[in-house]
Every structure is written in C-alpha cells, then in structure tokens.
Design a protein around this motif. Structure first.
Motif, PDB file in Angstrom:
ATOM      1  N   PRO A  59      47.127  54.070  47.501  1.00  0.00           N
ATOM      2  CA  PRO A  59      48.167  53.357  47.650  1.00  0.00           C
ATOM      3  C   PRO A  59      48.101  52.388  48.725  1.00  0.00           C
ATOM      4  CG  PRO A  59      48.608  55.553  47.645  1.00  0.00           C
ATOM      5  CD  PRO A  59      47.167  55.629  47.537  1.00  0.00           C
ATOM      6  N   GLY A  60      48.793  51.228  48.715  1.00  0.00           N
ATOM      7  CA  GLY A  60      48.787  50.302  49.715  1.00  0.00           C
ATOM      8  C   GLY A  60      47.504  49.534  49.881  1.00  0.00           C
ATOM      9  N   THR A  61      46.481  49.378  48.920  1.00  0.00           N
ATOM     10  CA  THR A  61      45.275  48.740  49.236  1.00  0.00           C
ATOM     11  C   THR A  61      45.478  47.332  48.431  1.00  0.00           C
ATOM     12  OG1 THR A  61      44.414  50.111  47.485  1.00  0.00           O
ATOM     13  CG2 THR A  61      43.959  50.616  49.647  1.00  0.00           C
ATOM     14  N   GLY A  62      46.441  47.026  47.916  1.00  0.00           N
ATOM     15  CA  GLY A  62      46.804  45.802  47.485  1.00  0.00           C
ATOM     16  C   GLY A  62      46.545  45.375  46.078  1.00  0.00           C
ATOM     17  N   LYS A  63      46.595  46.568  45.169  1.00  0.00           N
ATOM     18  CA  LYS A  63      46.209  46.659  43.536  1.00  0.00           C
ATOM     19  C   LYS A  63      47.412  45.821  43.017  1.00  0.00           C
ATOM     20  CE  LYS A  63      46.246  50.968  43.479  1.00  0.00           C
ATOM     21  NZ  LYS A  63      46.657  51.245  45.006  1.00  0.00           N
ATOM     22  N   THR A  64      48.553  46.047  43.337  1.00  0.00           N
ATOM     23  CA  THR A  64      49.891  45.348  42.581  1.00  0.00           C
ATOM     24  C   THR A  64      49.944  43.863  42.829  1.00  0.00           C
ATOM     25  OG1 THR A  64      51.077  47.574  42.589  1.00  0.00           O
ATOM     26  CG2 THR A  64      52.272  45.671  42.277  1.00  0.00           C
ATOM     27  N   THR A  65      49.781  43.683  44.143  1.00  0.00           N
ATOM     28  CA  THR A  65      49.819  42.336  44.691  1.00  0.00           C
ATOM     29  C   THR A  65      48.717  41.544  43.851  1.00  0.00           C
ATOM     30  OG1 THR A  65      50.712  43.082  46.618  1.00  0.00           O
ATOM     31  CG2 THR A  65      50.162  40.898  46.728  1.00  0.00           C
ATOM     32  N   MET A  66      47.486  41.981  43.868  1.00  0.00           N
ATOM     33  CA  MET A  66      46.176  41.220  43.440  1.00  0.00           C
ATOM     34  C   MET A  66      46.618  41.225  42.198  1.00  0.00           C
ATOM     35  SD  MET A  66      43.480  40.091  44.150  1.00  0.00           S
ATOM     36  CE  MET A  66      42.149  40.531  45.114  1.00  0.00           C
ATOM     37  N   GLY A 115      46.441  48.643  53.826  1.00  0.00           N
ATOM     38  CA  GLY A 115      47.106  47.399  53.922  1.00  0.00           C
ATOM     39  C   GLY A 115      48.547  47.422  54.179  1.00  0.00           C
ATOM     40  N   ARG A 116      49.141  48.199  53.586  1.00  0.00           N
ATOM     41  CA  ARG A 116      50.624  48.210  53.709  1.00  0.00           C
ATOM     42  C   ARG A 116      51.064  48.711  54.906  1.00  0.00           C
ATOM     43  NH1 ARG A 116      52.119  51.101  49.357  1.00  0.00           N
ATOM     44  NH2 ARG A 116      52.670  49.748  47.924  1.00  0.00           N
ATOM     45  N   ARG A 117      50.334  49.781  55.410  1.00  0.00           N
ATOM     46  CA  ARG A 117      50.637  50.361  56.584  1.00  0.00           C
ATOM     47  C   ARG A 117      50.361  49.517  57.876  1.00  0.00           C
ATOM     48  NH1 ARG A 117      48.153  55.924  58.702  1.00  0.00           N
ATOM     49  NH2 ARG A 117      49.214  56.015  60.717  1.00  0.00           N
ATOM     50  N   ASP A 144      46.718  34.893  47.980  1.00  0.00           N
ATOM     51  CA  ASP A 144      46.217  34.530  49.247  1.00  0.00           C
ATOM     52  C   ASP A 144      46.732  35.627  50.207  1.00  0.00           C
ATOM     53  OD1 ASP A 144      45.708  32.066  48.132  1.00  0.00           O
ATOM     54  OD2 ASP A 144      47.653  31.109  48.794  1.00  0.00           O
ATOM     55  N   SER A 145      47.491  36.476  50.135  1.00  0.00           N
ATOM     56  CA  SER A 145      47.882  37.298  51.001  1.00  0.00           C
ATOM     57  C   SER A 145      46.789  38.814  51.004  1.00  0.00           C
ATOM     58  CB  SER A 145      49.215  37.872  50.776  1.00  0.00           C
ATOM     59  OG  SER A 145      49.307  38.700  49.718  1.00  0.00           O
ATOM     60  N   ILE A 146      46.369  38.951  49.898  1.00  0.00           N
ATOM     61  CA  ILE A 146      45.200  39.982  49.863  1.00  0.00           C
ATOM     62  C   ILE A 146      43.826  39.555  50.296  1.00  0.00           C
ATOM     63  CG2 ILE A 146      44.167  41.745  48.480  1.00  0.00           C
ATOM     64  CD1 ILE A 146      47.046  41.903  48.651  1.00  0.00           C
ATOM     65  N   ILE A 147      43.443  40.402  51.372  1.00  0.00           N
ATOM     66  CA  ILE A 147      42.190  40.074  52.221  1.00  0.00           C
ATOM     67  C   ILE A 147      40.951  41.022  51.604  1.00  0.00           C
ATOM     68  CG2 ILE A 147      40.971  39.873  54.292  1.00  0.00           C
ATOM     69  CD1 ILE A 147      43.782  39.212  55.486  1.00  0.00           C
ATOM     70  N   VAL A 148      40.187  40.437  50.653  1.00  0.00           N
ATOM     71  CA  VAL A 148      39.333  41.173  50.205  1.00  0.00           C
ATOM     72  C   VAL A 148      37.862  40.408  50.003  1.00  0.00           C
ATOM     73  CG1 VAL A 148      40.440  43.020  48.519  1.00  0.00           C
ATOM     74  CG2 VAL A 148      39.890  40.561  47.846  1.00  0.00           C
TER      75      VAL A 148
HETATM   76  N1  ADP Z   1      43.346  44.159  51.580  1.00  0.00           N
HETATM   77  C1  ADP Z   1      44.748  43.634  51.774  1.00  0.00           C
HETATM   78  N2  ADP Z   1      44.626  42.449  52.394  1.00  0.00           N
HETATM   79  C2  ADP Z   1      46.072  42.027  52.971  1.00  0.00           C
HETATM   80  N3  ADP Z   1      47.160  42.767  52.839  1.00  0.00           N
HETATM   81  C3  ADP Z   1      47.049  43.894  51.942  1.00  0.00           C
HETATM   82  C4  ADP Z   1      45.800  44.373  51.465  1.00  0.00           C
HETATM   83  N4  ADP Z   1      46.106  45.575  51.042  1.00  0.00           N
HETATM   84  C5  ADP Z   1      47.356  45.757  51.035  1.00  0.00           C
HETATM   85  N5  ADP Z   1      48.166  44.826  51.670  1.00  0.00           N
HETATM   86  C6  ADP Z   1      49.500  44.476  51.932  1.00  0.00           C
HETATM   87  O1  ADP Z   1      50.129  45.844  51.646  1.00  0.00           O
HETATM   88  C7  ADP Z   1      51.173  45.821  50.874  1.00  0.00           C
HETATM   89  C8  ADP Z   1      51.204  46.490  49.653  1.00  0.00           C
HETATM   90  O2  ADP Z   1      50.434  46.129  48.577  1.00  0.00           O
HETATM   91  P1  ADP Z   1      50.248  46.644  46.945  1.00  0.00           P
HETATM   92  O3  ADP Z   1      49.905  45.580  46.325  1.00  0.00           O
HETATM   93  O4  ADP Z   1      51.823  47.094  46.760  1.00  0.00           O
HETATM   94  O5  ADP Z   1      49.402  47.888  47.487  1.00  0.00           O
HETATM   95  P2  ADP Z   1      49.171  49.128  46.180  1.00  0.00           P
HETATM   96  O6  ADP Z   1      49.548  48.439  44.534  1.00  0.00           O
HETATM   97  O7  ADP Z   1      47.418  49.186  46.302  1.00  0.00           O
HETATM   98  O8  ADP Z   1      49.966  50.194  46.535  1.00  0.00           O
HETATM   99  C9  ADP Z   1      51.569  44.221  50.454  1.00  0.00           C
HETATM  100  O9  ADP Z   1      52.311  43.667  51.298  1.00  0.00           O
HETATM  101  C10 ADP Z   1      50.063  43.682  50.662  1.00  0.00           C
HETATM  102  O10 ADP Z   1      50.218  42.303  51.062  1.00  0.00           O
END
Ligand code: ADP
Ligand code: MG
Length: 351
Positions: free
Chosen positions: A71-78, A257-259, A28-32
């Motif tokens: 980095p920080g684009t939500g890949k791991t979380t997704m 997204g992380r930033r 739910d937290s990842i907005i794509v």
């Molecule tokens: N598209 C997005 N929508 C909402 N939150 C995002 C998004 N991309 C990153 N984040 C937030 O940034 C943080 C890092 O995400 P992460 O999954 O670790 O990124 P990555 O694996 O791509 O480096 C998480 O807290 C995540 O919720």
C-alpha cells in the motif's frame, strides 16, 4: 455529456473523458525509474492502438495490466496517470474514456448475485461505454476482491458464489479481449497472493511496485516540499538543500510514498507557530517529525487548556452556544453550526 454521478451504472465509481487538463498531475507526481513509466505506457498503447490486429494472434493480448505491491507505493495514482498519458498519446485519433470500477460493489450475500453483477458489468456496461469512444481504459482498484483466488477462497461469503463470480470475471475478460480488443484493463492490488491465478496468467504485464529506495525517498520528500513551496514561496530554499534532504531521507527508511508525503504535513503541524504560518517551516521541524515517525505520536505530559493557549480571542468572534436546530435563533452576526450526517458514505468493513 457524461451522465451525472447518481446515474452511473451499478459498480461504476466514476467516468472521465480523457485527456483532460486536471488529470496531468497523477502521472507526474509518481517518482519511479524512467523505464517503469515507459514500459507501462508502451503496454497500454500497444493494446489501445493495435488491439484489433493483435487479437488475430493465437496468443492474443488480454488487455490486462496488473500493478502489484505494498500500500502507498503509488499504484492507484499511476493507473490514473497512465490513462491520461495514453489518452494524450492517442488524442489525435479520438478520446479515451476512463471508467473506474468499485470492486467492493460486487460481493453479495445473495446467492448468485455477485456473479450476475460481474456478468452485467463485463457484458453490458463495459461494452456499452466502449462503443461511445474509440479508446477505453477500465480501472479496477484492489482487484483482489473482484477476482478472488478460488483456491484459497474461504470466508463467510458463500464459497460457491465466490467461485462463480471469479469464473464470470475470467469469462468476461476473455470475451472483451476477443470482441473489444481496444479496451484496456488496468488493475491494482496490495495483495497479489489473493488474486486468482488464472486472472494473473491473463495479464499482459504484472508490474511490481516496491517501497522507494533512499534516492527515491529524497526525491519524493523534495517534491512534497516543492508543492508546499508553491503556496509559501519562502520555503523554496529548503527544496534546494540536497544534503539535508538526503539526511532526512535516511531517517525514513522503509516508508511508503504516501507516508513520506504525509511527513510534510506532520512537520507543518509540529509547532503551532508553523501551523499558523507554514512559511516558518524549518529543517528542525522536518527532522523532528521524521524522528517521531511522521503522524504517529504518543501523547504525554499536561497540555495547556484552550484558554491558556488562546486567551485573547475577541468576544464578537465567539459563536452562540447554539447548534442551529431550532427555528428561533436570530444570532447577531454569529454563524450557525450546521450538522450533516451523510448516510450513504458509511465505510465498508473490508480489511
Ligand atoms: N513513488 C512515489 N512517488 C511519489 N509519490 C508517491 C509514490 N508512491 C506513493 N506516492 C504518493 O502516495 C500517495 C498514495 O498513493 P496511491 O497511488 O494511493 O498508492 P497505492 O495505490 O499503491 O496504495 C499519493 O499521494 C502518491 O502521490
Ligand atoms: Mg491504491
């Protein structure tokens, strides 16, 4: 019962049985865009549910998804969220085990050791765990250090060893595709150029993640403020001001997204008053943090001393000048400091 953490097989970071209540948040937290989540889920379900039948095809699926992007684009979380949502979809047919691999556990100084470790993981550990539950998702984060691109492998580690380790990954993935077709690998990489070409060509889906656009940026900022407003409901009006949110988003062009999520923390820490009572967060704080580019700031000018800032802390609240090492202290109501020195969590120096 799962094994305790200390008894996890080598190279395995964690193991979870899904679906589980506290795993809902990631997805739910990842907005794509809607299609991204739908495509990922469809790919995952196709393999998990129909892998056995599909493995009869000459172009059989490898059960491999690659999430690539900055980095920080939500890949791991997704990736974690995908495992949970796939597990929800399949719950009536049985549980899903999510296995997280630590790719940094494999490179080794010992000749042949990385290859042996990879082989053990893919021919023993994964099959053994896959035998316990109907569905298995294996998450390999930062896969570029697991399936190192052989054509450019050149660092201190023995290049022959790197070659053999990558060969072992490919062999293992091929075997699992044939023999355990309902195992799904979800992998992520910040650096797709460093991932082996033959590994990438086995992927059934490579999903490229990009930095959020203006609209997505506003949505991420809004969602981050809403999360803070759960704890401090006085902030709810902030979440409803779409015009201000979009203005704020304009200041955050090119942020990941992380930033963006950290911007809220930086805003809460712009003023002492707000840090002590987050309900006082204002748009000014948010804009000010964004103009300063979030948590990156330059210090300048003379700051007040600690006692100038807090002159009135009562003496009873001040602790002994004592770090709790000796057996003698009987501190009258004062807390002792305890120093811990975690030894086994030393950061690796991959960069
Ligand atoms: N598209 C997005 N929508 C909402 N939150 C995002 C998004 N991309 C990153 N984040 C937030 O940034 C943080 C890092 O995400 P992460 O999954 O670790 O990124 P990555 O694996 O791509 O480096 C998480 O807290 C995540 O919720
Ligand atoms: Mg990541």
């Amino acid at each position: 019962m799962e094994r305790p953490r200390s008894a996890l097989p080598p190279g395995v970071l964690s193991m979870h049985v899904l679906p589980a209540d506290h795993h809902d948040r990631d997805w739910d937290s990842i907005i794509v865009p809607r299609q991204v989540k739908e495509r990922l889920l469809a790919q995952a379900l196709l393999v998990l549910q129909h892998g056995r039948k599909l493995s009869m095809l000459s172009g059989l699926p490898h059960g491999l998804i690659v999430l690539a992007g900055p980095p920080g684009t939500g890949k791991t979380t997704m990736a974690r969220g995908l495992a949970q949502v796939a597990a929800l979809a399949l719950a009536r047919q049985g549980a899903t085990c999510l296995l997280e691999i630590n790719p940094h556990a494999f490179p080794s100084d010992m000749l042949g050791e990385s290859q042996r470790n990879v082989t053990r993981l893919l021919t023993e550990t994964v099959p053994e765990i896959a035998a316990r539950r109907p569905f298995t998702v294996v998450l390999i984060d930062e896969v570029e250090s697991f399936a190192v691109r052989r054509s450019t492998a050149s660092f201190e580690a023995n290049p022959v060893d790197v070659h053999r380790a990558t060969d072992a990954v490919l062999l293992g993935i091929d075997e699992i595709a044939k023999n355990l077709p309902s195992v799904l690998f979800v992998t992520t990489t910040n650096f797709i150029e460093a991932v082996d070409e033959a590994f990438l060509s086995r992927a059934d889906l490579v999903m490229r993640f990009a930095l959020p656009d203006r609209e997505t940026t506003a949505a991420i900022l809004g969602s981050s403020i809403s999360e803070v407003a759960v704890q401090w409901p006085a902030l709810l009006p902030l979440t409803r001001d779409a015009a201000r949110l979009s203005e704020l988003a304009a200041l955050c062009e090119g942020w990941d997204g992380r930033r963006l999520r950290k911007l809220i923390l930086a805003a809460l820490a712009q003023r002492l008053d707000v840090a002590r009572d987050p309900a006082k967060l204002s748009w000014d704080d948010l804009f000010s943090a964004a103009r300063k580019k979030g948590g990156v700031e330059w210090a300048g000018g003379a700051a007040p001393t600690s006692r100038e800032l807090f002159p009135d802390v009562p003496k009873e609240l001040m602790h002994d000048h004592d770090h709790g090492h000796g057996p003698h202290e009987h501190g009258h109501g004062a807390h002792k400091h305890t120093h811990t020195h975690p030894k086994d969590d030393e950061p690796h120096s991959h960069s």
